[in-house]
Design a protein around this motif. Structure first.
Motif, mmCIF file in Angstrom:
data_model
loop_
_atom_site.group_PDB
_atom_site.id
_atom_site.type_symbol
_atom_site.label_atom_id
_atom_site.label_comp_id
_atom_site.label_asym_id
_atom_site.label_seq_id
_atom_site.Cartn_x
_atom_site.Cartn_y
_atom_site.Cartn_z
ATOM 1 N N PRO B 115 0.832 -1.210 0.000
ATOM 2 C CA PRO B 115 0.000 0.000 0.000
ATOM 3 C C PRO B 115 0.862 1.254 0.000
ATOM 4 N N ASN B 116 0.485 2.219 -0.795
ATOM 5 C CA ASN B 116 1.232 3.461 -0.878
ATOM 6 C C ASN B 116 0.542 4.504 -0.002
ATOM 7 N N MET B 117 1.141 4.795 1.157
ATOM 8 C CA MET B 117 0.528 5.725 2.110
ATOM 9 C C MET B 117 1.112 7.136 1.977
ATOM 10 N N LEU B 118 1.841 7.396 0.882
ATOM 11 C CA LEU B 118 2.424 8.725 0.704
ATOM 12 C C LEU B 118 1.314 9.743 0.435
ATOM 13 N N LEU B 119 1.494 10.940 0.998
ATOM 14 C CA LEU B 119 0.485 11.986 0.859
ATOM 15 C C LEU B 119 1.038 13.132 0.026
#
Lengths: 280, 126
Positions: B115-119
């Motif tokens: 999962p890519n949790m970058l904001l």
């Protein structure tokens, strides 16, 4: 980190750890060995309860080398990293833990009380840099430490192996960690050696008060500050500050220094520093 | 991403989100892999897991099986139950899809099981 220069100076981590750099962590046996040694020491410092499988967070997990050490000891882990390439390598290596892509400066997105321990190998120093215009290192550190504190169970530890550039960086990191509620401090292994010196920021998340573990190669350090025989000071030593070369004291001092640096040194005996017989 | 991780994950790092849990799953590819069964670990984790959220997540991707929605108080001794929980927690993996924040509807892509949790800059909370 095979070259001598600091990777933090080259660019942001998501760009520095590109495909080529990520490959090094699977092919370069020296880098792998160092990473594993540091991971093992970090896990030792975590002081997890024995014979109990724990759920550990690995911050800056990269290709999962440190996670492998955790799996070997029967723990389950969750890794978080900012570099897509490093995580791709981790998937390729079929590691047992679970992976997540995220930036530590934006906070840890976990429910409270999730983890039994946190390790991080050579990642924390990246937080000291402002890679983007809107980055403020102290704010990012505080955000990171405060959200991390919340996501850990009470009485657990977080161990960060790090390479601080200077003492100001270290001070800033520790200050922000304390502000977020952590207790603990720095554990330094082999403080007298430039090469094998390793720093671990060992933080405790609440619970009963804990004693900071001792660094390796520091056991005989207390003796250095005391003068053993203040009455019989050698005049020559007084004048030069050093023992005469090739003397027994000089040899002993050299050996002691090497011991502090964690090198292999032969034991002292009555023959140490003795002259050889003159033979034809 | 395993469902254990999903159960621990929140989106409260987004500005204005207070709870951000549980994230909804929109999976396009799910894989089941075999993982060694460790009853100690599973019973320890069950005490930490939000059970209703886990059942909901498992149901939404169609892998609930016959897992009871109510937690049995003596679950530690029930090995059959622990095995079922083990399967749902560790063996079912989301390979491709999206995680959706329940409060803002922000989508976090899941690619290759990560999962890519970058904001973005404007989404980060103070």
């Amino acid at each position: 980190m095979a070259s001598g220069k600091r990777p933090e100076h080259k660019g942001p981590p998501e760009l520095f750890y590109n495909d080529e750099e990520a490959r090094k962590y699977t092919s370069n046996s020296r880098m792998i060995e160092i990473q594993q040694q540091m991971s093992e020491r970090a896990i030792e410092l975590l002081a997890l309860p024995e014979d109990q499988p724990c759920f550990i967070l690995d911050i800056g997990c990269g290709s999962g080398l440190s996670g492998e050490c955790l799996s070997d000891q029967g723990h389950m882990w969750l890794g978080i990293d900012i570099s897509q390439h490093m995580l791709d390598v981790a998937v390729e290596r079929e590691i047992e833990g679970d992976l997540l892509m995220g930036d530590m400066g934006w906070g840890m997105p976990f429910r409270p009380g999730t983890f039994d321990g946190v390790i991080s190998i050579s990642a924390l120093q990246w937080l000291c840099n402002a890679d983007k215009k809107f980055h403020s290192p102290p704010k990012r550190m505080y955000k990171f430490f405060s959200t991390l504190y919340a996501s850990m169970s009470r009485g657990t530890r977080a161990v960060f192996q790090l390479y601080p550039e200077n003492s100001e960086q270290l001070e800033l990191l520790t200050m922000q960690a304390m502000k977020a509620g952590f207790t603990g401090g720095l554990v330094v292994d082999f403080p007298n050696s430039t090469k094998s010196k390793k720093m671990f920021l060992c933080l405790f998340a609440g619970g009963p008060s804990q004693v900071l573990p001792k660094g390796l190669g520091t056991s005989s350090n207390e003796m250095v500050n005391k003068i053993a025989y203040s009455g019989t000071r050698d005049r020559i030593k007084e004048r030069r500050g050093k023992h005469p070369k090739k003397s027994r004291d000089w040899v002993m001092e050299k050996k002691e220094r090497a011991r502090h640096q964690g090198k292999k040194v032969g034991p002292d005996s009555k023959y140490t520093g003795r002259k050889r017989k003159v033979t034809f | 991403m395993k469902l254990l991780t999903h159960n621990m994950l929140t989106s409260n790092i987004i500005k204005g989100v207070t709870k951000g849990f549980p994230l909804q799953i929109a999976a396009t590819d799910i894989k089941v892999t075999e993982v060694d069964f460790n009853p100690d670990f599973i019973s320890r984790m069950i005490s930490k897991v939000e059970w209703p959220a886990l059942c909901e997540a498992a149901e939404s991707i169609g892998h609930l099986g016959d897992l009871p929605k109510e937690l049995d108080p003596d679950y530690e001794k029930n090995e059959e139950f622990l095995k079922k929980a083990h399967h749902v927690l560790l063996e079912v993996e989301i390979k491709e899809g999206e995680l959706i924040c329940p409060e803002t509807g922000r989508k976090f892509p899941v690619t290759n099981g990560i999962p890519n949790m970058l904001l973005n800059e404007d989404e980060v909370g103070k």
